[in-house]
Motif scaffolding. Structure first.
Motif: not given
Length: 499
Positions: A373-395
């Protein structure tokens, strides 16, 4: 009650009242069964529509985190760190420094805070710092608060500086705890035995040219030192089992830094990239020369469908465009695709490529590079992969004019599952099965607190508010108060509660 009265009290039944007649026994049974089936269908549909979106996969980085859905209201264990590590110090003079938890163990050291408090407190801290004759380091079991051992570095390094901030690392694979500290004239890197804390070896470096760890991965440390005008930064690859004999040392291209892998390091020199073997220190050509690199974390390896191991993801840029690649241990491309992106990050479900002036995210399947997939967030952002997360979400944390927003993007299609307001200095710390934890700072205290959000909809669940600091020791939440007492925070709510 007469039928007209029933009609007035229950308008929805008016027409039924006028047409009611007694059904045969067979028809009544069929009607009851039909009603039960319809009710079951409605209940099932309702359950699906309101079922929370919680992951059930393996924890990211292998870290299992306590799932505290209610504000922790009890103490799992209590440990007096001040009495254990600095029994002669005025309580509020101490800062406590903890290593990352590995295999349920943390190493803890102390330093003296000369700026403590008021006119009465500060002189006492200065007096203690000038007279301190010990420098204690302890190894603690995070689940129980048990102190395995305490070692006094001052016995081995007599000129240890009580004001220095010790940097510690637990390395079970080498059977050691590494401690970096400072003396009056040098930096010292010491290795303590994991079993009893006894000194195994130590090395000294010049204080004006300190060797500083910039990355660690299992038993490997990547260290840098500089200070000689015109010489540029130099790096060492150090193996925890032999500190005095670095595996490799050398310079790198200006503006670049080595990337640490599980079994070596990638070094850019002369416009080319070489791989430094952690076992031998030998350099060999690396097929790719990425401008940007992202490495899967320890505990979350990436392999292709046919079992080929991916050690890193890289972007190679050209004037017109660029290429994003998944690289094997020789630097050969496992897969490759064009990109206009300039940054990338590895998450549980995606290699996220940041494009379009740092405002758009593109999710590539880590195994084959296909675009999910591809999405435009409209502003600068930082990607956060979180220790312990069990779902496939991208924060992602998006910086907009109205403030920072935390977005949870569905790993399957990129749609925004929830959006929550976060502070400018908030960091994503860890995730349980259904709770996302943020380290927060509101300016009202010197420490950092913790807030918890529901991983289904991002709603706030609770936040700590107390003196001292709240930190994660591995997957456990620990509060260290201003008296130097550590407590593991637990929730006594019934097991299985979700709200």
């Amino acid at each position: 009650m007469s039928h007209p009265e029933r009609a007035r009290d229950h308008p929805g039944e008016a027409r039924v009242v006028g047409r009611w007649h007694r059904a045969s026994p067979g028809r009544r049974v069929a009607a009851v069964l039909g009603a039960l089936v319809a009710a079951s269908t409605l209940v099932a549909a309702g359950a699906v529509s309101v079922a929370p979106h919680y992951g059930d996969g393996r924890p990211w980085t292998g870290l299992a985190v306590d799932d505290l859905r209610r504000s922790p209201d009890a103490t799992g264990w209590t440990l007096d760190l001040a009495a254990t590590l600095a029994p002669d110090a005025p309580r509020r003079c101490l800062n406590f420094w903890t290593s990352p938890a590995v295999d349920g163990l943390v190493a803890v050291g102390t330093s003296v805070d000369l700026d403590f408090g008021d006119a009465l407190g500060a002189p006492a801290c200065r007096s203690y710092a000038s007279e301190a004759s010990t420098s204690l380091v302890g190894l603690v079991e995070t689940a129980t608060g048990t102190v395995r051992w305490v070692h006094d570095l001052a016995r081995d390094v007599p000129d240890t500086d009580a004001l220095s901030i010790p940097a510690t690392q637990v390395v079970p694979s080498a059977g050691r705890v590494l401690v970096q500290t400072q003396t009056t004239g040098a930096t010292v890197l010491a290795a303590l035995d994991l079993r009893d804390g006894s000194l195994v070896e130590s090395t000294r470096g010049r204080r004006d040219l300190p060797s500083v760890s910039v990355d660690s991965r299992g038993p490997l440390q990547l260290r840098t030192f500089s200070g000689i005008a015109g010489s540029g930064d130099r790096y060492q690859l150090v193996e925890a089992s032999r500190l005095a004999d670095p595996v490799w040392e050398g310079g790198v291209d200006s503006g670049s830094s080595p990337a640490l892998l599980n079994d070596g390091a990638l070094v850019s020199r002369g416009g080319e990239t070489v791989f430094v073997d952690a076992a031998t220190g030998r350099e060999r050509p690396f097929a790719a020369s990425p401008d940007e690199i992202a490495v899967p974390p320890v505990g979350s390896p990436v392999t292709t469908g046919d079992g080929r191991r991916i050690v890193a993801f890289g972007i190679e840029r050209t004037r017109a465009n660029g290429t994003v690649e998944a690289l094997d241990e020789d630097g050969e491309a496992v897969w490759s695709r064009p990109t206009s992106g300039r940054r990338l990050a590895v998450t549980p479900s995606c290699v996220v490529v940041v494009t379009d002036g740092d405002t758009a995210a593109e999710c590539l399947d880590p195994r084959d590079g296909s675009v999910r997939w591809r999405t435009d967030l409209g502003a600068p952002f930082a990607v956060e992969a979180v220790p312990g997360q069990r779902a496939t979400d991208v924060f992602v944390v998006v910086q907009r004019s109205g403030g920072s927003r935390l977005l949870a993007l569905d790993g399957a299609d990129g749609h925004t599952r929830f959006s929550s307001s976060v502070g400018l200095l908030d960091d994503l710390a860890a995730a349980g099965r259904s709770v996302l934890y943020l380290q927060t700072e509101d300016g009202r205290s010197s420490g950092r607190e913790v807030a918890a959000l529901d991983l289904d909809d991002g709603r706030p669940l609770w936040a700590t508010s107390s003196s001292g600091t709240v930190v994660f020791w591995g997957g456990h939440l620990v509060r260290i108060d201003d008296q130097g007492v550590a407590r593991r925070l637990v929730d006594t709510a019934r097991v299985g509660a979700t709200s």
